[in-house]
Design a protein around this motif. Sequence first.
Motif, short mmCIF file in Angstrom:
data_model
loop_
_atom_site.label_atom_id
_atom_site.label_comp_id
_atom_site.label_asym_id
_atom_site.label_seq_id
_atom_site.Cartn_x
_atom_site.Cartn_y
_atom_site.Cartn_z
N ASN A 66 0.82 -0.94 -0.02
CA ASN A 66 0.07 -0.09 0.15
C ASN A 66 1.00 1.12 -0.04
O ASN A 66 2.38 1.43 0.27
CB ASN A 66 -1.04 -0.31 1.11
CG ASN A 66 -2.10 -0.85 0.67
OD1 ASN A 66 -2.55 -1.82 1.61
ND2 ASN A 66 -2.32 -1.57 -0.07
N LEU A 67 0.68 2.49 -0.08
CA LEU A 67 0.80 3.39 -0.53
C LEU A 67 2.59 4.06 0.26
O LEU A 67 3.33 4.18 -0.33
CB LEU A 67 0.30 4.96 -0.26
CG LEU A 67 0.70 6.21 -0.99
CD1 LEU A 67 0.65 5.92 -2.44
CD2 LEU A 67 -0.19 7.37 -1.27
N ALA A 68 1.93 4.23 1.70
CA ALA A 68 3.38 4.47 2.35
C ALA A 68 4.36 3.35 1.66
O ALA A 68 5.28 3.49 2.14
CB ALA A 68 3.09 4.07 3.85
N HIS B 125 4.85 1.19 -0.75
CA HIS B 125 5.18 1.31 -1.99
C HIS B 125 5.96 2.95 -2.20
O HIS B 125 7.34 2.60 -3.43
CB HIS B 125 3.81 1.99 -2.44
CG HIS B 125 3.52 2.18 -4.30
ND1 HIS B 125 4.04 1.01 -5.46
CD2 HIS B 125 3.20 3.47 -5.02
CE1 HIS B 125 4.32 1.87 -6.83
NE2 HIS B 125 4.25 2.84 -6.31
N MET B 126 5.73 4.05 -1.71
CA MET B 126 6.87 5.08 -1.52
C MET B 126 8.38 4.63 -1.62
O MET B 126 8.67 5.37 -2.06
CB MET B 126 6.07 6.31 -1.46
CG MET B 126 4.62 6.85 -2.12
SD MET B 126 4.17 8.20 -0.96
CE MET B 126 4.76 9.42 -0.94
N CYS C 160 3.49 1.36 8.77
CA CYS C 160 3.59 2.50 7.92
C CYS C 160 4.73 3.10 7.94
O CYS C 160 5.84 3.26 7.42
CB CYS C 160 2.54 2.87 7.33
SG CYS C 160 1.10 2.78 7.80
#
Lengths: 150, 417
Positions: free
Chosen positions: A70-72, A74-75, A113
Amino acid sequence: MKEKFFQKSLIEDLLDEQNKHPQKYLPPKTLKKIAKKHKRPIPQVYSVASFYPRLSLKPRAKYIIRVCENLACHMEGAEKVIEAIKEFLNIDFGETTKDGLFYLEKSSCLGLCSLAPVILINDDIHGNLTPEKVKEILKNYIEKEKSSKN
Amino acid sequence: MIDFKVIGTPILLRNIKKIDPESIEAYIETGGYEALKKALKKSPDELLEEVKKSELRGRGGAGFPTGIKFEIAKNQKETPKFVVVNAEEGEPGTFKDRIILENDPHLVIEGAILAAYIIGANYGYIAIRPDYTLAIKRLEKAIQDAYKYGFLGDNILGSNFSFHLKIKRGAGAYICGEETALLEMIEGKRGEPRKKPPFPPQKGLYGKPTVVNNVETLANLPFIIYYGSEEFKKYGVEGSYGTKLFCMSGDVSWKGIIEIPFGVKLSEIISLAGGVKGGKLKAVILGGVSGSLVKYDEVDIEVDYHSLGRIQAGPGCGTIIVLNDKRDIVDVCENIMRFFKDESCGKCFPCRLGTEASYRIIKKIKEKKANLHDLFNLERICKTMKNASFCGLGQTAPNIILQSLQKFKDEWLSHIS
Ligand SMILES: Cc1cc2nc3c(=O)[nH]c(=O)nc-3n(C[C@H](O)[C@H](O)[C@H](O)COP(=O)(O)O)c2cc1C
Ligand code: SF4
Ligand code: FES
């Protein structure tokens, strides 16, 4: 009410039975047993078990690797870490290694995260990962297994 | 393993790193369970008034006034009534509830007992995701100790009020954070949302009046009951009282939890976290991936319901994911929609098909294989999802995509061939 209140829920029974199985899954006979305990039709128990990501109807492994994309995560490069795991263990999502030791699973956000990219191996947290670091971690698990067998 | 920062005086993090979370004695020494003792000398009506006056709003995302929720449940004739602590925490970028539970479990337990006393509930569940193993372990010990000290159980501290509290583990599905899906899960069913109304305070767990509250919301109650709503309202600004936890991740130098009084500027929170990492600020994803997108030129805004409302944003559950100017908005949106596609429970068409279809279009746009017609379709599908989905998941899934289509239109267009 009080008695019913303190009982384990169907989902908790499924979780705990699954954990007892060496391959961390729910074979048909377990579902049958739990259905009987909760006085629920077997198809209903099956339908509940198939809904939840943490429950598995197919054999998995001793160590379940859960990765977050998920985003955190993924980044911070989760995809590269996951690629490294797949390559190192030679498995894809939903597969078990030949030795039956590892199973790879995609998970939604693990609530860790600030440690992104992060994975869980069973209940153990491994965070701030890089492709190199994750390989080291997996090697350690394999070593540990070998020495426990000797 | 996790860092904390505070602006002003903390309410929620006041014990964190200061007391041993596995010791009820340590909690009691700092004034723990004093709010409960005080409460038992008063009537539930008096306490309800205090919560209403505090204007406490839910910290789980929607910001619903907690006092009003309590009042609805309190006014129901049916019994038994239930309190459910929502500790399913699944929004990407969010970990505040885990931190409270791991570090100060009694604060949440005391909050749950207070809520139960106010609405007249005799039973409560802490519904928690199964992989929060440390939190579960500490909660188990804390609940046991609270029973030993007579803060839980029959005739609490010699009163005629009885309340039992139990942990209920889920099995990991984002949708189970939605309150009615959560109730289905506790009942041992598939975690699919129920039709609302009736709302849980009217008909909740097993059809009985139930108050579902976020961990952080309940963690505010001991303070409000002990010190009073006047004192609570010294924190924050009009319409948004108290403090709020924010989870920092993404392109920031420092990651962790920050407690702020409402009204602090978003830019100030980012500065406290060491500022943007790896480039200049592009945008902030505020309140989780179902929340809102705040553009770089908008961050000089106060974090409270009213101010953020002006830019169609909100504090949501308290998540800040910072994006620097090297991030591709289309890539971010692709990641977000993939999450919703995977987590859609599949019960209704707009969400089940909409998340899948919009994900495919975003992917195509990212690969520079899409035309203007695709972009137009994406917007249409997102709007349909927002308007026609059965529950909050489908209704909020397209939020960031729709806002980015407005705020970063050129960037989307630059991907179109
Ligand atoms: C898809 C979805 C996921 C949600 N996840 C959570 C969650 O993880 N934790 C939470 O407290 N509330 C979550 N909520 C909000 C709950 O439905 C509910 O509004 C909240 O628990 C009420 O508590 P509060 O008033 O204290 O905020 C979610 C809502 C939706 C629609
Ligand atoms: S909006 Fe999505 S998550 Fe909600 S009921 Fe419909 S399919 Fe399920
Ligand atoms: S986004 Fe990966 S743990 Fe939260």
